[in-house]
Motif scaffolding. Structure first.
Motif, PDB file in Angstrom:
ATOM      1  N   UNK A 151       0.836  -1.200   0.000  1.00 14.77           N
ATOM      2  CA  UNK A 151       0.000   0.000   0.000  1.00 14.77           C
ATOM      3  C   UNK A 151       0.869   1.247   0.000  1.00 14.77           C
ATOM      4  N   UNK A 160       2.056  -0.350 -11.343  1.00 18.32           N
ATOM      5  CA  UNK A 160       0.794  -0.427 -10.596  1.00 18.32           C
ATOM      6  C   UNK A 160       0.016  -1.697 -10.901  1.00 18.32           C
ATOM      7  N   UNK A 161      -0.004  -2.083 -12.163  1.00 15.11           N
ATOM      8  CA  UNK A 161      -0.743  -3.295 -12.533  1.00 15.11           C
ATOM      9  C   UNK A 161      -0.180  -4.509 -11.792  1.00 15.11           C
ATOM     10  N   UNK A 175      -0.855  -4.318  -8.039  1.00 14.19           N
ATOM     11  CA  UNK A 175      -2.271  -4.589  -7.757  1.00 14.19           C
ATOM     12  C   UNK A 175      -2.547  -6.083  -7.837  1.00 14.19           C
ATOM     13  N   UNK A 176      -1.957  -6.729  -8.839  1.00 16.27           N
ATOM     14  CA  UNK A 176      -2.181  -8.168  -8.974  1.00 16.27           C
ATOM     15  C   UNK A 176      -1.603  -8.924  -7.775  1.00 16.27           C
ATOM     16  N   UNK A 204      -1.204  -7.704  -4.744  1.00 13.38           N
ATOM     17  CA  UNK A 204      -2.093  -7.453  -3.588  1.00 13.38           C
ATOM     18  C   UNK A 204      -3.312  -8.357  -3.664  1.00 13.38           C
ATOM     19  N   UNK A 205      -3.831  -8.477  -4.873  1.00 13.70           N
ATOM     20  CA  UNK A 205      -5.051  -9.244  -5.042  1.00 13.70           C
ATOM     21  C   UNK A 205      -4.836 -10.739  -4.819  1.00 13.70           C
ATOM     22  N   UNK A 227      -6.006  -8.445   3.526  1.00  9.14           N
ATOM     23  CA  UNK A 227      -5.927  -7.383   4.530  1.00  9.14           C
ATOM     24  C   UNK A 227      -7.042  -7.516   5.552  1.00  9.14           C
ATOM     25  N   UNK A 251     -12.865  -8.285  -4.003  1.00  4.29           N
ATOM     26  CA  UNK A 251     -11.532  -8.629  -4.520  1.00  4.29           C
ATOM     27  C   UNK A 251     -11.574  -9.728  -5.576  1.00  4.29           C
ATOM     28  N   UNK A 303     -11.940  -8.462  -9.146  1.00  2.00           N
ATOM     29  CA  UNK A 303     -10.725  -7.971  -9.806  1.00  2.00           C
ATOM     30  C   UNK A 303      -9.787  -9.111 -10.193  1.00  2.00           C
ATOM     31  N   UNK A 355     -17.036  -7.061 -16.173  1.00  2.00           N
ATOM     32  CA  UNK A 355     -16.599  -5.940 -15.335  1.00  2.00           C
ATOM     33  C   UNK A 355     -17.395  -4.682 -15.654  1.00  2.00           C
ATOM     34  N   UNK A 396      -7.511  -4.116  -2.247  1.00  2.00           N
ATOM     35  CA  UNK A 396      -7.834  -5.536  -2.477  1.00  2.00           C
ATOM     36  C   UNK A 396      -7.574  -5.959  -3.924  1.00  2.00           C
ATOM     37  N   UNK A 397      -6.966  -5.067  -4.705  1.00  2.00           N
ATOM     38  CA  UNK A 397      -6.501  -5.549  -6.006  1.00  2.00           C
ATOM     39  C   UNK A 397      -6.921  -4.753  -7.226  1.00  2.00           C
ATOM     40  N   UNK A 425      -6.688  -2.140  -9.998  1.00  2.00           N
ATOM     41  CA  UNK A 425      -5.619  -1.311 -10.557  1.00  2.00           C
ATOM     42  C   UNK A 425      -6.136   0.125 -10.695  1.00  2.00           C
ATOM     43  N   UNK A 451      -2.653   5.155  -0.992  1.00  2.00           N
ATOM     44  CA  UNK A 451      -3.512   4.147  -0.358  1.00  2.00           C
ATOM     45  C   UNK A 451      -3.363   4.143   1.158  1.00  2.00           C
TER      46      UNK A 451
END
Lengths: 237, 429
Positions: free
Chosen positions: A54, A74-75, A78-79, A81-82, A87, A107, A110, B3, B342-343, B345, B424
């Protein structure tokens, strides 16, 4: 699982530089339950934010489940994190007008799972925290402890490699706090790797490993024999 | 697609959850776009090409001949009967028409009622019809210059005869009988390029089309300009005199034809100068329809000023909507932060915002069309002259929807970027 070497995180304003983390080194192995303690402002939350991707860091290296974090866009972050991180926040952070199903669904959306797979995972996660019968409840219809269990279910649904909990019992009374802690212990015994920031020394002692942070550095590693009594807690929906 | 549906569902929930906020924000945008759309509707109608398939081939003819010596004056855009006949009788143009406008009273000669209808007459030549592409429903134009024959428009045909094929019927005009030889279909020309002067530019097409010679023979009234010592006793007395009242248009297919026509009118005015008449400094002029409408300032400068004002008003509305959204995104940053944690982008958050802006844009579009129509009605009520220039057609409806979508997106863009850039770690505890 998690390997931080010489991590520094510096917050800068026009006139002041604050070292939130300095030369921070920590390795957490798969299946460990680590409690991170320390006074306010010591850098616990910064550590958790960096660990949870984060927040960024200024120096050092960080590997999460074998992936070097440095330089990821970022992509990719994010992946990670997912897919790898779950969390659990002190304030639960549930969306108030989403029912439990939709909160846990977030989540998974995504991740790109189809509807059947999402439903299977959500149902299983709710069963794990004892709230399977309340999927269509709104968070406001639950107690604080139950809401935190929903937050745990949301973290679990993605089957992450590691759970990061930031004072997960900070807003709960002692009974509910015990229930939540017991749930975390159960998950750990089932194989989950957990890092938990806490102010509560009892909770810290109840887990296998305690890391104390002061002034952005680890000052003490203690390993305790677990003192929790799994059999004495019954998780109820 | 899944989506997209998810974002749509989230956006719908957001709208419902914050309905008062969004009503305020959407109304703000819709008022701005509505005023802008109403203004565009008027300007579009004013600046439309009335005859797009050949507007570059039809030319107004303006001569530089004048009876008085005033070389620096603008060209006079009407001409004398004799000038008009010279323009008419050369064989350079594909079609030529000269005309003047008059007003008469008319009735069905067979009718038992003595009620007479006021009607606008276009006193012209047969070339009027192919040049303007006036559509015939029945019959055709007259064949003889002095024939007591006329063509009538659909509106008069409906009014006097109740519609249908009225060819062969007789219309009484100012007490005299005239045979109907042609009836036009419903026909609009906006602007009415062949007669843009004297507030006529957005009027309906004419009721009666009659031979110019017949109109003059029957003394159908004209507005005439005359600076000579000629005494003109009647309309028909204008033949051979210095009364200026006729406009001329020609259809020229190519540059060669245009050059020939230019040479012809230059020679003609030179000839008139040799006869003792004065020429103005400006050359004889051939302006095609677009140039002609521009020259006549069909789009009123006040409307352009109002267009600028409504554009600025729209900008203010966008800024207001953007400010409101900024406040909303600030208050909703927890949810954005959670999604990112939580993911999601940055691009997922952005797409979600775009979908939300589309939904807002669609709501805004519906309100925009309502407000646009409402503002148009208010404009027409306050300024009746706009009556003929205020259509919201399909193109404008689509334009309104487009502008609503774009303005919604623009309003959302900055708040969305801010939202995506929020660290974040500051939003979640």
């Amino acid at each position: 699982m998690l390997n931080m070497k010489n991590i520094s995180r510096i917050y800068r304003s026009d006139t002041i530089q604050t070292h939130a983390l300095r030369d921070f080194n920590l390795e957490v192995k798969e299946g460990e339950f680590v409690a991170v303690t320390g006074p306010s402002g010591s850098g616990k939350s910064t550590f958790l934010n960096v660990a949870g991707l984060l927040d960024s860091f200024d120096e050092g290296s960080y590997e999460l489940d074998g992936v070097n974090i440095q330089g990821l866009n970022d992509d990719e972050l994010s992946r990670l994190r997912n897919e790898k991180i779950g969390f659990i926040f002190q304030n639960y952070n549930l969306i108030p007008d989403f029912n439990l199903f939709d909160n846990i669904d977030m989540p998974l959306r995504y991740r790109g799972f189809n509807a059947a797979e999402r439903k299977r995972r959500i149902t299983h996660a709710l069963e794990q925290v004892g709230l399977a019968s309340r999927a269509d409840y709104l968070p406001s219809q639950l107690s604080g402890g139950q809401q935190q269990r929903v937050a745990i279910a949301r973290a679990l649904a993605g089957e992450p490699k590691i759970l990061l909990a930031d004072e997960p019992t900070g807003n709960l009374d002692s009974l509910m706090a015990r229930q939540v802690m017991e749930l975390l212990h159960t998950l750990n015994e089932a194989g989950s790797t957990i890092i938990m920031v806490t102010h509560d020394p009892e909770q810290a002692r109840a887990v296998g490993r305690n890391v104390q942070v002061i002034d952005g550095q680890i000052t003490d590693h203690s390993v305790y024999a677990p003192v929790h009594d799994n059999a004495s807690i019954v998780v109820k929906g | 697609m899944e989506m997209f549906n998810y974002y749509l569902k989230l956006s719908y929930r957001n709208l419902i959850r914050n309905r008062l906020f969004f009503i305020l924000m959407i109304t703000t945008l819709a008022v701005g776009v509505g005023v802008f759309l109403a203004n565009i509707a008027i300007i579009k109608s004013m600046s439309a090409d009335p005859i797009p398939n050949k507007s570059d081939k039809i030319f107004n003819v303006s001569l530089n001949i004048w009876t008085g010596n005033n070389p620096r004056a603008e060209l006079i855009e009407i001409m004398r009967y004799d000038d008009a006949m010279h323009i008419l009788k050369n064989d350079i143009a594909t079609h030529t028409m000269v005309h003047y406008q008059s007003q008469v009273y008319t009735r069905d000669i067979e009718s038992k009622s003595l009620t007479r209808h006021q009607a606008v007459v276009r006193a012209t030549t047969p070339g009027f019809f192919p040049l303007t592409e006036a559509p015939f429903a029945y019959g055709s134009a007259w064949q003889q210059d002095h024939a007591k024959q006329i063509v009538i428009g659909d509106s008069l045909n409906q009014q006097v005869f109740g519609g249908g094929n009225s060819v062969g019927k007789v219309l009484e005009i100012d007490g005299k009988p005239f045979e109907i030889v042609g009836v036009l279909k419903p026909w609009e020309l906006k602007p009415l390029f062949y007669h843009v002067a004297y507030g006529q530019k957005f009027k309906a097409t004419d009721d009666i089309y009659a031979p110019i010679e017949t109109a003059m023979d029957n003394e159908w009234a004209i507005n005439v300009r005359n600076s000579s010592t000629d005494r003109i006793n009647s309309v028909s007395d204008n033949r051979g005199k210095n009364g200026y009242f006729i406009q001329a248009f020609v259809q020229l297919e190519n540059q060669q034809q245009k050059n020939a026509m230019q040479e012809y009118i230059d020679n003609y005015s030179q000839h008139r100068q040799e006869q003792g008449e004065y020429l103005r400094d400006n050359d004889n002029r051939l302006l095609d329809v677009k140039q002609w409408l521009e020259h006549k300032e069909v789009v009123d400068e006040r409307m352009l000023a109002f267009a600028l004002a409504s554009s600025l008003f729209l900008a203010v509305c966008i800024f207001n909507a953007s400010s409101l959204l900024l406040a909303r995104y600030h208050s909703a940053r927890f949810e954005t932060g959670l999604r990112r944690a939580v993911g999601a982008r940055i691009k997922d958050v952005f797409y979600q915002g775009v979908v939300e802006s589309m939904l807002i844009g669609l709501c805004c579009a519906v309100l925009t069309l309502i407000f646009g129509w409402l503002f148009l009605q208010i404009s027409i009520t306050l300024f009746p002259a706009l009556q003929q220039t205020s259509d919201i057609d399909l193109t404008l409806i689509l334009l309104g929807i487009g502008i609503a979508l774009v303005t919604s997106f623009i309003s959302m863009l900055y708040p969305l970027i801010r939202s995506c850039r929020t660290p974040l770690s500051t939003t979640l505890k």
